[in-house]
Design a protein around this motif. Structure first.
Motif, PDB file in Angstrom:
ATOM      1  N   LYS A   1       0.835  -1.205   0.000  1.00 55.33           N
ATOM      2  CA  LYS A   1       0.000   0.000   0.000  1.00 55.33           C
ATOM      3  C   LYS A   1       0.870   1.254   0.000  1.00 55.33           C
TER       4      LYS A   1
ATOM      5  N   SER B   1       2.463   2.005  -3.298  1.00 54.98           N
ATOM      6  CA  SER B   1       1.536   2.650  -4.241  1.00 54.98           C
ATOM      7  C   SER B   1       1.362   4.132  -3.936  1.00 54.98           C
ATOM      8  N   VAL B   2       1.214   4.442  -2.655  1.00 56.08           N
ATOM      9  CA  VAL B   2       1.009   5.847  -2.276  1.00 56.08           C
ATOM     10  C   VAL B   2       2.265   6.665  -2.581  1.00 56.08           C
TER      11      VAL B   2
ATOM     12  N   ALA C   1       2.865   7.165  -6.299  1.00 60.38           N
ATOM     13  CA  ALA C   1       1.916   8.133  -6.863  1.00 60.38           C
ATOM     14  C   ALA C   1       2.346   9.561  -6.523  1.00 60.38           C
ATOM     15  N   VAL C   2       2.746   9.770  -5.277  1.00 62.46           N
ATOM     16  CA  VAL C   2       3.178  11.120  -4.878  1.00 62.46           C
ATOM     17  C   VAL C   2       4.435  11.530  -5.638  1.00 62.46           C
TER      18      VAL C   2
ATOM     19  N   ARG D   1       5.444  10.492  -8.574  1.00 65.32           N
ATOM     20  CA  ARG D   1       5.112  10.779  -9.977  1.00 65.32           C
ATOM     21  C   ARG D   1       4.493  12.167 -10.101  1.00 65.32           C
TER      22      ARG D   1
ATOM     23  N   GLU E   1       6.221  -0.575  -9.680  1.00 64.38           N
ATOM     24  CA  GLU E   1       5.980  -0.969  -8.284  1.00 64.38           C
ATOM     25  C   GLU E   1       5.999  -2.482  -8.123  1.00 64.38           C
TER      26      GLU E   1
END
Lengths: 223, 130
Positions: A40, A43-44, A47-48, A50, A64
């Motif tokens: 998890k 992924s977080v 994303a941040v 990117r 990932e």
């Protein structure tokens, strides 16, 4: 378990500047339980990153993955076929996992995304606290199961210092209970207060970090 | 590119939106609604993925305190929205990309006004430059 927390995003983005194709690898054991580096969190964080690097490093791609236990080479074997195709690996494991990847894949740059903090336990939702300093010579039998090495701010082994007040430690009265108050209360409850009359000899720290990097060898299971 | 992604509890935000649509209202172009069964099921990743997919802004909607059918879903929605905002701030992106509002099913007019306001704000990048 090992408790870790994410490095500041600016520090992570700075470490990624030279790279265009990054593999982020999480670990589903300790750092997943402390919500720092499991699937998890990978992924977080990706994303941040990117979003954060969309303008300054638009060519950066972040893939990932998450392995079950990054500190064991066998668990990282699934990465072997693809890891060479990335410029760098950003690991959200503890320092042990990061070093395992670096040893296992010597041609690959491996960067840490977490700061490894301590061995501890979850106290409540979202709160973890230290319980073991890994001194290599456990004294819990003599202190009611409460570790003065870890939980006393001064590692005192023969009673509290003058900074103990109202059961709290002077280093941080709000958040740190006095370990010696805890030891006293626990031994009183167990009916073992007489243990406190014994003098604890000076601790041999050679079993701790002071003796250099440590190894444990079990000949009965070693081939 | 979506201008606005609305992520909301379907029991409050969804009802308010459906009431609004019964009056003939259509969501403006570039605005999409993603229903959640409860604000408590909001994840930071929902918000980040919306922004990653190109949304200019995200509006998170959950019930008022004590109105949540699951008791504290609104609390979690608010906490996780704040966590997403904190991540954006730490990353040097404006936290104003994410807005949190509490809503009840009978607040369709308010919802329409919020959408109108958010889609007519200057793009966040332009605000950052200013």
């Amino acid at each position: 378990m090992i408790i870790a927390e994410r490095k500041p995003i600016q520090e992570i983005t700075a470490s990624l500047v030279p790279y265009k194709n990054v593999l982020m690898v999480g670990c589903n054991t300790c750092v997943a339980v402390c919500l720092a580096g499991g699937a998890k969190e990978v992924s977080v964080l990706s994303a941040v990153l990117r979003l954060a690097l969309r303008e300054n490093q638009p060519e950066l791609t972040i893939a990932e993955r998450c392995v079950e236990r990054q500190c064991e080479a066998e668990m990282n074997a699934e990465l072997a076929t693809e890891i060479g195709s990335y410029d760098a690996v950003l690991s959200t494991a503890c320092g042990v996992g990061v070093q395992t990847l670096a040893e296992q894949f010597p041609e690959t740059v491996v960067l840490p995304a977490l700061n490894t903090k301590f061995m501890g336990r979850p106290e409540e939702l979202g709160v973890w606290s230290e319980r073991c300093a890994g001194c290599g010579n456990c004294v819990l039998d003599r202190f009611g199961g409460i570790c003065p090495v870890t939980r006393c701010s001064k590692n005192l082994l023969n009673g509290p210092c003058g900074g103990s007040a109202n059961g709290r430690c002077e280093v941080d009265p709000v958040n740190i209970p006095c370990a010696w108050q805890l030891i006293y209360d626990r031994l009183a409850r167990l009916g073992q207060l007489e243990r406190l009359t014994a003098i604890e000899p000076a601790k041999d720290w050679s079993t701790s970090r002071h003796g250099g990097p440590r190894r444990v060898i079990r000949k009965d299971v070693k081939l | 590119m979506n201008k606005l992604v609305i992520i909301g509890c379907d029991r409050s935000a969804g009802e308010a939106l459906r009431s609004l649509q019964e009056t003939g209202y259509c969501l403006p172009e570039g605005v999409i609604y993603q229903p959640l069964p409860c604000g408590g099921s909001l994840d930071v990743l929902h918000v980040l993925r919306a922004l990653e997919s190109g949304a200019e802004r995200v509006l998170v909607l959950s019930c008022y305190a004590d109105a949540c059918r699951s008791f504290n879903g609104n609390t979690w929605a608010e906490k996780r929205t704040a966590a997403a905002q904190a991540l954006l701030t730490e990353a040097g992106l404006g936290q104003e990309r994410i807005t949190y509002r509490q809503v009840s099913p009978n607040m369709s007019a308010d919802l329409g006004a919020w959408i109108h306001t958010l889609i007519n704000l200057e793009p966040v990048e332009a605000q950052d430059r200013a």
